[in-house]
Design an enzyme around this catalytic site. Structure first.
Site, PDB file in Angstrom:
ATOM      1  N   ASP A 191       0.809  -1.232   0.000  1.00 45.13           N
ATOM      2  CA  ASP A 191       0.000   0.000   0.000  1.00 45.13           C
ATOM      3  C   ASP A 191       0.835   1.273   0.000  1.00 45.13           C
ATOM      4  O   ASP A 191       0.321   2.346   0.347  1.00 45.13           O
ATOM      5  CB  ASP A 191      -0.947   0.050   1.202  1.00 45.13           C
TER       6      ASP A 191
ATOM      7  N   CYS B  53      -4.230  -6.038  -3.301  1.00 43.81           N
ATOM      8  CA  CYS B  53      -3.127  -6.938  -2.944  1.00 43.81           C
ATOM      9  C   CYS B  53      -3.142  -8.284  -3.665  1.00 43.81           C
ATOM     10  O   CYS B  53      -2.189  -8.641  -4.360  1.00 43.81           O
ATOM     11  CB  CYS B  53      -3.130  -7.195  -1.439  1.00 43.81           C
TER      12      CYS B  53
ATOM     13  N   LYS C 126       4.469 -11.057   4.146  1.00 39.81           N
ATOM     14  CA  LYS C 126       3.083 -11.253   3.720  1.00 39.81           C
ATOM     15  C   LYS C 126       2.987 -12.169   2.510  1.00 39.81           C
ATOM     16  O   LYS C 126       3.816 -12.123   1.602  1.00 39.81           O
ATOM     17  CB  LYS C 126       2.474  -9.882   3.392  1.00 39.81           C
TER      18      LYS C 126
ATOM     19  N   HIS D 176      -0.807 -13.696   1.319  1.00 36.75           N
ATOM     20  CA  HIS D 176      -2.152 -13.301   0.874  1.00 36.75           C
ATOM     21  C   HIS D 176      -2.550 -13.928  -0.455  1.00 36.75           C
ATOM     22  O   HIS D 176      -3.261 -13.320  -1.261  1.00 36.75           O
ATOM     23  CB  HIS D 176      -2.267 -11.769   0.790  1.00 36.75           C
TER      24      HIS D 176
ATOM     25  N   ASP E 104       3.055  -2.983  -4.030  1.00 33.07           N
ATOM     26  CA  ASP E 104       2.117  -3.844  -4.757  1.00 33.07           C
ATOM     27  C   ASP E 104       1.035  -3.058  -5.486  1.00 33.07           C
ATOM     28  O   ASP E 104       0.422  -3.560  -6.425  1.00 33.07           O
ATOM     29  CB  ASP E 104       1.498  -4.901  -3.825  1.00 33.07           C
TER      30      ASP E 104
END
Length: 601
Positions: free
Chosen positions: A50, A89, A148, A150, A356
């Site tokens: 972000d 994401c 991360k 996800h 991202d």
């Protein structure tokens, strides 16, 4: 250099990139006039979460301090038109790892669930997708992921780990398999807790009303029913009220945890120690694998809300908690780069830094902005067409190979990392599927004047919102918008009051004729062109429409991983460090502040 020497040098590069097994990659350094020979490079990929393109110094920010990222750019190549394949994401990261539009792998939705909603869902990166990690693993690279993910965990049971990083080419994984979110800290800015609580409260009130109505009717002799339905309705009401009350802690347990390889190690995770634990894991991975080529993907939890920041950086920025969080991430980047220097690996490591997607404009609460700044670019996170949602920082550094201080303004994509690192690692780009990324090395070296991308498509879920045409002979970058979100309140630059702008339905405007911008003259997309202001208006729209149709002919039907049952929580898929639902453990022994050998943080 003699002509024969130059010919051999470029022949060696070509053979190496075709995966012909040369023991070394031989590169001609642009402008340096000499050869640099060495083994296949280590590859370090740093991906922020972000982060807005306007949040770091080398992209124009003069109030948030990012000296380590700025140093990376000064020593390497900075991309100014670097684009995410999606503005959220899950789809963006799927495209990054596979080099393919997320629509091709099914890592999109068709009805609003634009990312994976829980850790315990069946959806995720399909097992038939090939990541760059999988290919480099086959070329003898040590492959690791810290941070991360996800992109899903399991398919049919909590132990099958079909979507797990270890099933997609990584030898080692340590991090958060889901994503950081406001609900992890039970913030007022909530991704799902607040909406679920409202729904549960409505269900509870309805069930309570049913129970009261049946009881009153039974007492009055109006309903000849037994007490069983009354008790069932009352029990359902109590259950919904209880779930609503305890929903926050339950979400934290279900989604906010750490894994080491296949095992859950901290549930719920301790946010105060996650940064130091991740750095410790990076130091350990590099130290264990410094005698062989490695690929290390460091996927930061910064700068996603709730902006977890350690005490040392709180109050360090004039931009509040968000600025503090950016500056802590920059410090972490510096620690990782120092690790390469300390181990003597800096000159043999290709380092890449990006985000991202764009910063979140809607992350506001009580007059405070908790999302990023996207500079001069319109829009932000969740907006698939506007530049602010998809234009991100992009930096490559390889000392002695890539020219320091070079700036590239050509259109490039996060999908380009896939063929670039695959070929550098001696692998071969798959030929059994469409790969949308393009090898960036000639552009980075300065041996190619233009990007290989003539067209780039910008999807929001399954819906095409915009397309970009790089008309090289004219030096123009045209942007055609077919669909744009309707900002609210009227006159605002985002969809305030929501998590993100929608992709379809009543929250978007469809344009016929499409909106047209020339990004080379109007990067802020402030002035839409018309046939009166642009003589080539109709020709540009026709050329882009042809390219869109040509692209659509390359698409194949695929199961959408973010739709339906695949994106609903299932108890049997919930990762847990003990017998479900006893998901509570701390196998990291509290974490704590870590320092690398002979280095004071």
């Amino acid at each position: 250099m003699a002509p024969l020497g130059r010919a051999w040098s470029w022949l060696a590069v070509g053979l190496s990139m075709l995966g012909c097994g040369l023991p070394a990659v031989v590169l001609t350094v642009a402008g340096a006039g000499k050869d640099v020979s060495g083994s296949r490079p280590n590859i370090l990929l740093l991906l922020a979460d972000d982060l807005g393109i306007g949040d770091i110094g080398c992209y124009g920010n003069d109030t948030i301090r990012t000296p380590n990222i700025d140093r990376l750019a000064a020593d390497g190549v900075r991309l100014t038109q670097h684009l995410a394949a999606a503005s959220l994401c899950t789809p963006s990261r799927a495209a990054f790892l596979t080099g393919r539009y997320p629509l091709r792998s099914g890592m999109v939705s068709s009805h609003g669930n634009r990312v994976l909603q829980w850790a315990g869902v069946a959806g995720g990166l399909p097992t038939n997708e090939t990541t760059f990690a999988k290919i480099l693993q086959g070329q003898g690279y040590a492959t690791g992921l810290v941070g991360k993910w996800h992109l899903g965990v399991s398919c049919e049971s909590s132990g099958d780990h079909c979507h797990h990083p270890l099933n997609h080419g990584f030898d080692h994984y340590y991090g958060m398999p889901f994503t950081m979110m406001g609900d992890c800290a039970q913030w007022a800015l909530s991704e799902k807790r607040a909406a679920l609580q409202r729904r549960l409260n409505v269900y509870a009130l309805c069930m309570a009303l049913v129970a009261l109505t049946l009881a009153a009717g039974k007492y009055a002799g109006l309903f000849p029913v037994s007490w069983a339905p009354v008790l069932c309705a009352a029990a359902a009401a109590l259950l919904c009220f209880a779930l609503s009350h305890f929903l926050g802690p339950l979400i934290v347990l279900a989604d906010c945890f750490l894994m080491r390889n296949h095992g859950v190690t901290e549930q719920p995770m301790n946010f105060g120690t996650s940064a130091s634990l991740f750095l410790r894991e990076v130091w350990s991975f590099v130290g264990r694998n410094k005698q062989r080529p490695f690929l290390l993907f460091v996927s930061f939890l910064h700068t996603h809300i709730p902006l977890v920041t350690t005490e040392d950086f709180l109050g360090s920025s004039v931009h509040g908690l968000y600025g503090d969080n950016v500056q802590e991430m920059d410090w972490m980047v510096g620690q990782i780069l120092d690790t390469l220097e300390r181990e003597g690996l800096a000159n043999n490591t290709l380092v890449y830094f990006a985000s991202d997607h764009g910063g979140s404009l809607e992350s506001q609460q009580g007059g405070h902005q908790y999302g990023g700044w996207n500079g001069i670019y319109k829009g932000g996170k969740g907006m698939a067409g506007w530049e602010g949602g998809i234009r991100v920082p992009g930096i490559f550094r390889w000392p002695g190979v890539l020219p320091a201080g070079r700036v590239v303004s050509e259109p490039t994509s996060l999908m380009d990392v896939f063929p670039t690192v695959v070929r550098l690692g001696g692998g071969e780009v798959p030929r059994d599927r469409v790969i949308d990324g393009r090898d960036l090395l000639p552009l980075l070296l300065g041996t190619a004047p233009h990007s290989e991308h003539e067209f780039l498509l910008h999807y929001c879920e399954t819906f095409l919102h915009a397309a970009r045409w790089h008309q090289r002979d004219r030096g123009a970058v045209w942007k055609v918008h077919y669909v744009t979100p309707i900002f609210h309140p009227e006159g605002a630059g985002a969809c305030y009051g929501t998590l993100a702008c929608p992709c379809s339905g009543q929250g978007v405007a469809r344009h016929d004729p499409p909106l047209l911008f020339d990004l080379s003259r109007d990067p802020s997309e402030a002035h839409a062109l018309t046939p009166d202001t642009e003589p080539a208006f109709h020709q540009v729209l026709e050329r882009v429409a042809w390219a869109v149709e040509d692209h659509r002919r390359t698409l194949s039907p695929v199961a959408l991983q973010l739709d339906g049952y695949r994106n609903r929580w299932s108890a049997w898929l919930q990762p847990c460090c003990g017998p479900f639902p006893l998901c509570w453990c701390d196998r990291e022994k509290g974490g704590g502040r870590q320092t690398p050998p002979d280095r004071d943080l």
